[in-house]
Design a protein around this motif. Structure first.
Motif, PDB file in Angstrom:
ATOM      1  N   GLU A 335      30.940 -66.175 -30.118  1.00  0.00           N
ATOM      2  CA  GLU A 335      31.456 -65.480 -28.934  1.00  0.00           C
ATOM      3  C   GLU A 335      31.675 -66.441 -27.759  1.00  0.00           C
ATOM      4  OE1 GLU A 335      32.191 -62.287 -28.733  1.00  0.00           O
ATOM      5  OE2 GLU A 335      31.386 -61.551 -30.644  1.00  0.00           O
ATOM      6  N   GLN A 336      31.043 -67.619 -27.786  1.00  0.00           N
ATOM      7  CA  GLN A 336      31.192 -68.582 -26.694  1.00  0.00           C
ATOM      8  C   GLN A 336      32.541 -69.307 -26.722  1.00  0.00           C
ATOM      9  OE1 GLN A 336      27.863 -71.325 -26.579  1.00  0.00           O
ATOM     10  NE2 GLN A 336      26.404 -69.737 -27.225  1.00  0.00           N
ATOM     11  N   PHE A 337      33.249 -69.208 -27.843  1.00  0.00           N
ATOM     12  CA  PHE A 337      34.507 -69.928 -28.008  1.00  0.00           C
ATOM     13  C   PHE A 337      35.688 -68.954 -28.023  1.00  0.00           C
ATOM     14  CE2 PHE A 337      31.146 -72.351 -30.027  1.00  0.00           C
ATOM     15  CZ  PHE A 337      31.374 -73.639 -29.560  1.00  0.00           C
ATOM     16  N   GLU A 338      36.868 -69.496 -27.782  1.00  0.00           N
ATOM     17  CA  GLU A 338      38.080 -68.689 -27.926  1.00  0.00           C
ATOM     18  C   GLU A 338      38.186 -68.278 -29.387  1.00  0.00           C
ATOM     19  OE1 GLU A 338      42.966 -69.082 -27.568  1.00  0.00           O
ATOM     20  OE2 GLU A 338      41.670 -70.789 -27.023  1.00  0.00           O
ATOM     21  N   HIS A 339      38.298 -66.983 -29.629  1.00  0.00           N
ATOM     22  CA  HIS A 339      38.296 -66.535 -31.017  1.00  0.00           C
ATOM     23  C   HIS A 339      38.997 -65.185 -31.157  1.00  0.00           C
ATOM     24  CE1 HIS A 339      34.980 -64.235 -29.309  1.00  0.00           C
ATOM     25  NE2 HIS A 339      35.073 -63.417 -30.352  1.00  0.00           N
ATOM     26  N   ASN A 340      39.397 -64.892 -32.365  1.00  0.00           N
ATOM     27  CA  ASN A 340      39.898 -63.573 -32.747  1.00  0.00           C
ATOM     28  C   ASN A 340      38.978 -63.041 -33.833  1.00  0.00           C
ATOM     29  OD1 ASN A 340      42.066 -63.604 -30.997  1.00  0.00           O
ATOM     30  ND2 ASN A 340      43.549 -64.270 -32.530  1.00  0.00           N
ATOM     31  N   MET A 341      38.280 -61.962 -33.543  1.00  0.00           N
ATOM     32  CA  MET A 341      37.380 -61.352 -34.518  1.00  0.00           C
ATOM     33  C   MET A 341      37.202 -59.882 -34.165  1.00  0.00           C
ATOM     34  SD  MET A 341      33.460 -62.364 -35.698  1.00  0.00           S
ATOM     35  CE  MET A 341      32.811 -62.308 -34.019  1.00  0.00           C
ATOM     36  N   LYS A 342      37.423 -59.029 -35.140  1.00  0.00           N
ATOM     37  CA  LYS A 342      37.157 -57.599 -34.989  1.00  0.00           C
ATOM     38  C   LYS A 342      36.142 -57.213 -36.056  1.00  0.00           C
ATOM     39  CE  LYS A 342      41.792 -56.467 -33.242  1.00  0.00           C
ATOM     40  NZ  LYS A 342      43.034 -55.700 -33.519  1.00  0.00           N
ATOM     41  N   PHE A 343      34.943 -56.945 -35.591  1.00  0.00           N
ATOM     42  CA  PHE A 343      33.868 -56.628 -36.526  1.00  0.00           C
ATOM     43  C   PHE A 343      33.259 -55.285 -36.165  1.00  0.00           C
ATOM     44  CE2 PHE A 343      29.409 -56.647 -37.868  1.00  0.00           C
ATOM     45  CZ  PHE A 343      29.549 -56.964 -39.217  1.00  0.00           C
ATOM     46  N   LEU A 344      33.257 -54.378 -37.129  1.00  0.00           N
ATOM     47  CA  LEU A 344      32.669 -53.046 -36.939  1.00  0.00           C
ATOM     48  C   LEU A 344      31.346 -52.985 -37.697  1.00  0.00           C
ATOM     49  CD1 LEU A 344      35.905 -50.913 -37.529  1.00  0.00           C
ATOM     50  CD2 LEU A 344      35.020 -51.828 -35.377  1.00  0.00           C
ATOM     51  N   LYS A 345      30.293 -52.530 -37.036  1.00  0.00           N
ATOM     52  CA  LYS A 345      28.975 -52.522 -37.649  1.00  0.00           C
ATOM     53  C   LYS A 345      28.900 -51.651 -38.891  1.00  0.00           C
ATOM     54  CE  LYS A 345      26.347 -53.561 -33.459  1.00  0.00           C
ATOM     55  NZ  LYS A 345      25.275 -53.114 -32.541  1.00  0.00           N
ATOM     56  N   THR A 346      29.762 -50.647 -38.982  1.00  0.00           N
ATOM     57  CA  THR A 346      29.718 -49.730 -40.121  1.00  0.00           C
ATOM     58  C   THR A 346      30.787 -50.031 -41.170  1.00  0.00           C
ATOM     59  OG1 THR A 346      31.128 -48.163 -38.916  1.00  0.00           O
ATOM     60  CG2 THR A 346      28.734 -47.867 -38.757  1.00  0.00           C
ATOM     61  N   LYS A 347      31.747 -50.902 -40.835  1.00  0.00           N
ATOM     62  CA  LYS A 347      32.858 -51.179 -41.760  1.00  0.00           C
ATOM     63  C   LYS A 347      33.064 -52.674 -42.023  1.00  0.00           C
ATOM     64  CE  LYS A 347      35.465 -46.963 -40.816  1.00  0.00           C
ATOM     65  NZ  LYS A 347      36.776 -46.388 -40.418  1.00  0.00           N
ATOM     66  N   GLY A 348      32.580 -53.534 -41.121  1.00  0.00           N
ATOM     67  CA  GLY A 348      32.728 -54.963 -41.335  1.00  0.00           C
ATOM     68  C   GLY A 348      33.958 -55.528 -40.644  1.00  0.00           C
ATOM     69  N   PHE A 349      34.460 -56.647 -41.172  1.00  0.00           N
ATOM     70  CA  PHE A 349      35.602 -57.348 -40.572  1.00  0.00           C
ATOM     71  C   PHE A 349      36.906 -56.567 -40.735  1.00  0.00           C
ATOM     72  CE2 PHE A 349      32.791 -61.055 -41.275  1.00  0.00           C
ATOM     73  CZ  PHE A 349      32.885 -61.650 -40.025  1.00  0.00           C
ATOM     74  N   LYS A 350      37.726 -56.631 -39.678  1.00  0.00           N
ATOM     75  CA  LYS A 350      39.107 -56.169 -39.768  1.00  0.00           C
ATOM     76  C   LYS A 350      39.994 -57.399 -39.661  1.00  0.00           C
ATOM     77  CE  LYS A 350      40.413 -52.281 -38.166  1.00  0.00           C
ATOM     78  NZ  LYS A 350      40.843 -51.145 -37.288  1.00  0.00           N
ATOM     79  N   LEU A 351      41.215 -57.288 -40.147  1.00  0.00           N
ATOM     80  CA  LEU A 351      42.129 -58.440 -40.130  1.00  0.00           C
ATOM     81  C   LEU A 351      42.577 -58.748 -38.706  1.00  0.00           C
ATOM     82  CD1 LEU A 351      44.365 -57.753 -43.275  1.00  0.00           C
ATOM     83  CD2 LEU A 351      42.209 -59.022 -43.096  1.00  0.00           C
ATOM     84  N   VAL A 352      42.734 -60.064 -38.433  1.00  0.00           N
ATOM     85  CA  VAL A 352      43.162 -60.522 -37.103  1.00  0.00           C
ATOM     86  C   VAL A 352      44.248 -61.575 -37.272  1.00  0.00           C
ATOM     87  CG1 VAL A 352      40.930 -60.065 -36.023  1.00  0.00           C
ATOM     88  CG2 VAL A 352      41.367 -62.303 -37.057  1.00  0.00           C
ATOM     89  N   GLU A 353      44.870 -61.952 -36.140  1.00  0.00           N
ATOM     90  CA  GLU A 353      45.886 -63.001 -36.148  1.00  0.00           C
ATOM     91  C   GLU A 353      45.215 -64.366 -36.016  1.00  0.00           C
ATOM     92  OE1 GLU A 353      49.206 -62.787 -36.506  1.00  0.00           O
ATOM     93  OE2 GLU A 353      49.070 -60.615 -36.852  1.00  0.00           O
ATOM     94  N   GLU A 354      45.819 -65.362 -36.645  1.00  0.00           N
ATOM     95  CA  GLU A 354      45.363 -66.730 -36.439  1.00  0.00           C
ATOM     96  C   GLU A 354      45.685 -67.199 -35.026  1.00  0.00           C
ATOM     97  OE1 GLU A 354      46.974 -69.500 -39.178  1.00  0.00           O
ATOM     98  OE2 GLU A 354      46.019 -68.629 -40.944  1.00  0.00           O
ATOM     99  N   ILE A 355      44.795 -68.003 -34.457  1.00  0.00           N
ATOM    100  CA  ILE A 355      45.064 -68.627 -33.168  1.00  0.00           C
ATOM    101  C   ILE A 355      45.892 -69.884 -33.413  1.00  0.00           C
ATOM    102  CG2 ILE A 355      44.035 -69.756 -31.162  1.00  0.00           C
ATOM    103  CD1 ILE A 355      41.590 -68.000 -31.532  1.00  0.00           C
ATOM    104  N   ARG A 356      46.972 -70.003 -32.703  1.00  0.00           N
ATOM    105  CA  ARG A 356      47.879 -71.139 -32.895  1.00  0.00           C
ATOM    106  C   ARG A 356      47.600 -72.209 -31.857  1.00  0.00           C
ATOM    107  NH1 ARG A 356      49.788 -70.555 -37.989  1.00  0.00           N
ATOM    108  NH2 ARG A 356      50.394 -68.394 -38.352  1.00  0.00           N
TER     109      ARG A 356
END
Length: 356
Positions: A335-356
């Motif tokens: 969380e301290q870095f620039e990032h793309n992450m969608k994480f749901l505690k009940t479902k897990g990771f969702k797809l995200v875009e790559e950082i260019r």
């Protein structure tokens, strides 16, 4: 001839009481099958009428065992019990060690390489002008050699010196290898600092920094550019590396396996992914003079049942240099870095875009 006595009394249909010298027994059943009980135990017998064929077996005996046999069986049982408990403890310890390994992937990294120091380093010795360390050590041993009285008595002094001198060629060869190794390291350091991307690849190929990650089924791909940036891709090809069961030891020393709560499993999987991501960035910063590392993690999203990018992080060198990786929460650190992450505690990771 000894006196024998036996009398059989019918009590009910199929039930007889047998009286003999050794006591009273009861039998149940008919001609084809019979169960007999007595003070000596229980036996069953069966026969085929008219054939003379019969079968008898003792199924329970009240015969007392010898104390020695009882002690032997107690020891054997105790050994089997201790062995089973030891196997159970080992299984639980192995499980716990596996969990620890998943959460600490980021802690095991190559030592930092100081390429400027290597590029500017002086030769270990002036070849052709002075002796190398191995030759110096051998000559010192020859000079300081003090023959024992046995060597003098058996005239072995000169033989001992010749034996030590015979190792001179081997010492010279080792010194030449040291000098050659220094030259190779200096040359590769100069190429690395000159942004020779082929040299960068040689460093990674030699160090094999992601070997343990790949042994767990994942794959790491990467590419460099002239701006001293690395773009890495981590493919998590083995979701089973994260266990879905909890293995514990019961009070009686047995192994208990229960399904892990879904939320706990997803959190463990997130921490493992983040730990691998941090490890990849650390390795590139330790082994090469890079300024920025981008790590894109690919896996199947449980929330969407599609394969794609589940995490994309940008790691700048100045931020990575100040992190103490010994005791951190990997998911929080990301969380301290620039990032793309969608994480749901009940479902897990969702797809995200790559950082260019």
């Amino acid at each position: 001839m000894g006196l024998r006595f036996r009398k059989s009394v019918k009590i009910a249909p199929g039930v007889r009481m047998n009286i003999g010298k050794k006591g009273v027994s009861m039998s149940f059943g008919g001609k084809g099958f019979r169960v007999n009980t007595s003070s000596r135990g229980v036996s069953v017998s069966s026969s085929i009428p008219g054939t003379g064929i019969s079968y008898q077996k003792q199924i329970y005996s009240t015969r007392k065992k010898r104390p020695q046999r009882t002690r032997y069986e107690q020891i054997k049982y105790q050994q089997q019990k201790e062995k089973a408990m030891e196997e159970a403890r080992n299984k639980v310890e192995q499980y716990e060690a596996h969990i620890d390994m998943l959460l600490t992937v980021h802690e095991e990294a190559n030592d930092k390489v100081y390429w400027k120091e290597i590029a500017n380093s002086d030769p270990p010795f002036r070849i052709g002008e002075e002796d190398g360390p191995n030759v110096k050590e051998l000559k010192k041993q020859i000079d300081e050699y003090k023959p024992t009285w046995r060597d003098r008595f058996f005239n072995r002094v000169e033989a001992k010196k010749r034996q030590m001198l015979s190792r001179m060629d081997q010492a010279i060869k080792k010194d030449e290898e040291i000098y050659e190794e220094w030259g190779k390291n200096k040359e590769i350091a100069q190429r690395v600092l000159a942004n020779d991307l082929k040299a960068w690849c040689e460093v990674i190929d030699t160090a094999k920094p992601f070997e343990d990650i790949e042994e767990m089924g994942s794959r790491v791909l990467y590419q460099f550019d002239q701006s001293r940036r690395v773009i890495a891709r981590l493919d998590i090809n083995n979701r089973e590396v994260v266990p879905q069961k909890v293995v514990t030891l019961t009070k009686t020393g047995k192994v208990s396996e229960k399904n892990m709560a879904k939320g706990k499993y997803l959190q463990l999987y997130q921490d493992y992914v983040c730990s691998c991501t941090l490890r990849i960035a650390r390795e590139f910063f330790n082994l090469l003079p890079v300024q920025e590392v981008i790590v894109n993690v690919y896996d199947e999203s449980p929330a969407e049942e599609k394969y794609g990018c589940i995490l994309s992080v940008v790691f700048p060198k100045e931020k990575m240099d100040v992190i103490d990786f010994t005791h951190i929460d990997c998911s929080d650190t990301i969380e301290q870095f620039e990032h793309n992450m969608k994480f749901l505690k009940t479902k897990g990771f969702k797809l995200v875009e790559e950082i260019r």
